[in-house]
Design a protein around this motif. Structure first.
Motif, PDB file in Angstrom:
ATOM      1  N   MET A   1       0.773  -0.802  -0.215  1.00  0.00           N
ATOM      2  CA  MET A   1      -0.151   0.424  -0.192  1.00  0.00           C
ATOM      3  C   MET A   1       0.552   1.118  -0.567  1.00  0.00           C
ATOM      4  O   MET A   1       1.422   1.874   1.003  1.00  0.00           O
ATOM      5  CB  MET A   1      -0.667  -0.079   1.415  1.00  0.00           C
ATOM      6  N   SER A   2       0.780   2.402  -0.536  1.00  0.00           N
ATOM      7  CA  SER A   2       2.023   3.231  -1.215  1.00  0.00           C
ATOM      8  C   SER A   2       1.112   4.688   0.421  1.00  0.00           C
ATOM      9  O   SER A   2       0.250   3.601   1.078  1.00  0.00           O
ATOM     10  CB  SER A   2       1.380   3.895  -2.015  1.00  0.00           C
ATOM     11  N   HIS A   3       1.986   5.322   0.541  1.00  0.00           N
ATOM     12  CA  HIS A   3       1.625   6.385   1.292  1.00  0.00           C
ATOM     13  C   HIS A   3       0.749   7.256   0.945  1.00  0.00           C
ATOM     14  O   HIS A   3      -0.492   7.579   1.800  1.00  0.00           O
ATOM     15  CB  HIS A   3       3.160   7.120   1.701  1.00  0.00           C
ATOM     16  N   GLN A   4      -0.230   7.228  -0.032  1.00  0.00           N
ATOM     17  CA  GLN A   4      -1.224   7.916  -0.568  1.00  0.00           C
ATOM     18  C   GLN A   4      -2.312   6.907  -0.005  1.00  0.00           C
ATOM     19  O   GLN A   4      -3.590   7.631   0.527  1.00  0.00           O
ATOM     20  CB  GLN A   4      -1.053   8.859  -2.135  1.00  0.00           C
ATOM     21  N   ASP A   5      -2.344   5.859  -0.763  1.00  0.00           N
ATOM     22  CA  ASP A   5      -3.220   4.872   0.104  1.00  0.00           C
ATOM     23  C   ASP A   5      -3.813   4.880   1.736  1.00  0.00           C
ATOM     24  O   ASP A   5      -4.540   5.238   2.465  1.00  0.00           O
ATOM     25  CB  ASP A   5      -3.098   3.566  -0.653  1.00  0.00           C
ATOM     26  N   GLU A   6      -2.241   5.343   2.088  1.00  0.00           N
ATOM     27  CA  GLU A   6      -2.164   5.086   3.888  1.00  0.00           C
ATOM     28  C   GLU A   6      -3.118   6.004   4.210  1.00  0.00           C
ATOM     29  O   GLU A   6      -3.894   6.515   4.973  1.00  0.00           O
ATOM     30  CB  GLU A   6      -0.892   4.884   4.659  1.00  0.00           C
ATOM     31  N   LEU A   7      -2.345   7.395   3.248  1.00  0.00           N
ATOM     32  CA  LEU A   7      -2.603   8.553   3.943  1.00  0.00           C
ATOM     33  C   LEU A   7      -4.854   9.138   4.099  1.00  0.00           C
ATOM     34  O   LEU A   7      -5.371   9.426   4.660  1.00  0.00           O
ATOM     35  CB  LEU A   7      -2.075  10.093   3.288  1.00  0.00           C
ATOM     36  N   THR A   8      -4.965   8.612   2.478  1.00  0.00           N
ATOM     37  CA  THR A   8      -6.702   8.470   2.288  1.00  0.00           C
ATOM     38  C   THR A   8      -7.371   7.560   3.645  1.00  0.00           C
ATOM     39  O   THR A   8      -8.447   7.747   3.719  1.00  0.00           O
ATOM     40  CB  THR A   8      -6.442   7.731   1.030  1.00  0.00           C
ATOM     41  N   ALA A   9      -6.898   6.350   4.073  1.00  0.00           N
ATOM     42  CA  ALA A   9      -7.555   5.490   4.542  1.00  0.00           C
ATOM     43  C   ALA A   9      -7.609   6.243   6.405  1.00  0.00           C
ATOM     44  O   ALA A   9      -8.538   6.034   6.873  1.00  0.00           O
ATOM     45  CB  ALA A   9      -6.321   3.921   4.979  1.00  0.00           C
ATOM     46  N   VAL A  10      -6.434   6.807   6.581  1.00  0.00           N
ATOM     47  CA  VAL A  10      -6.576   7.715   7.482  1.00  0.00           C
ATOM     48  C   VAL A  10      -7.227   8.745   7.926  1.00  0.00           C
ATOM     49  O   VAL A  10      -8.352   9.022   8.736  1.00  0.00           O
ATOM     50  CB  VAL A  10      -4.799   8.231   8.126  1.00  0.00           C
ATOM     51  N   GLU A  11      -7.505   9.315   6.978  1.00  0.00           N
ATOM     52  CA  GLU A  11      -8.550  10.498   6.808  1.00  0.00           C
ATOM     53  C   GLU A  11      -9.937   9.935   6.482  1.00  0.00           C
ATOM     54  O   GLU A  11     -10.632  10.480   7.162  1.00  0.00           O
ATOM     55  CB  GLU A  11      -8.339  11.132   4.863  1.00  0.00           C
ATOM     56  N   ARG A  12     -10.043   8.842   5.991  1.00  0.00           N
ATOM     57  CA  ARG A  12     -11.815   7.990   5.663  1.00  0.00           C
ATOM     58  C   ARG A  12     -11.510   7.603   7.605  1.00  0.00           C
ATOM     59  O   ARG A  12     -12.874   8.335   8.025  1.00  0.00           O
ATOM     60  CB  ARG A  12     -11.943   6.892   5.146  1.00  0.00           C
ATOM     61  N   SER A  13     -11.244   7.530   8.453  1.00  0.00           N
ATOM     62  CA  SER A  13     -11.226   7.314   9.897  1.00  0.00           C
ATOM     63  C   SER A  13     -10.963   8.520  10.461  1.00  0.00           C
ATOM     64  O   SER A  13     -11.822   7.572  11.011  1.00  0.00           O
ATOM     65  CB  SER A  13      -9.753   6.451  10.083  1.00  0.00           C
ATOM     66  N   LEU A  14     -10.932   9.288  10.350  1.00  0.00           N
ATOM     67  CA  LEU A  14     -10.684  10.538  11.358  1.00  0.00           C
ATOM     68  C   LEU A  14     -11.913  11.059  10.313  1.00  0.00           C
ATOM     69  O   LEU A  14     -12.717  11.423  11.940  1.00  0.00           O
ATOM     70  CB  LEU A  14      -9.569  11.810  10.695  1.00  0.00           C
ATOM     71  N   ASP A  15     -12.496  10.826   9.308  1.00  0.00           N
ATOM     72  CA  ASP A  15     -13.974  11.362   9.039  1.00  0.00           C
ATOM     73  C   ASP A  15     -15.087  10.740   9.702  1.00  0.00           C
ATOM     74  O   ASP A  15     -16.069  10.795  10.361  1.00  0.00           O
ATOM     75  CB  ASP A  15     -13.821  10.859   7.613  1.00  0.00           C
TER      76      ASP A  15
END
Length: 100
Positions: A1-15
């Motif tokens: 998983m790329s760092h961009q995918d990780e950041l997107t996953a964290v953003e979804r979790s934060l939402d």
């Protein structure tokens, strides 16, 4: 998983977290504890935005000092004893080492 995918996953979790805190706030009211959690989620959002900006800046900026800050190397050699001359008069207490 790329760092961009990780950041997107964290953003979804934060939402999801923000929505959950909103539901809690609706049920419990805007008491001090809920406001603190709301403030924490806001800080997480700000931190995530900074992390995303840092990741977008590229590897040259990640892990380094902020722009305009220069790394200074401090020697492990002992300091010159003359630097401490007269320093015994600058501390707390009195000359004989016993407090009044």
């Amino acid at each position: 998983m790329s760092h961009q995918d990780e950041l997107t996953a964290v953003e979804r979790s934060l939402d999801d977290l923000v929505r959950s805190v909103g539901r809690l706030e609706a049920r419990l009211g805007a008491g001090l504890d809920v406001r603190r959690v709301r403030s924490d989620t806001d800080h997480l959002r700000e931190s995530l935005d900074l992390l995303k900006q840092s990741a977008a800046a590229g590897p040259s900026r990640r892990g380094g000092a902020p722009p305009g800050v220069e790394m200074v190397t401090i020697s492990d050699a002992p300091y010159d004893a003359a630097l401490w001359a007269g320093a015994e008069d600058e501390g707390l207490g009195c000359r004989n080492g016993h407090a009044p």
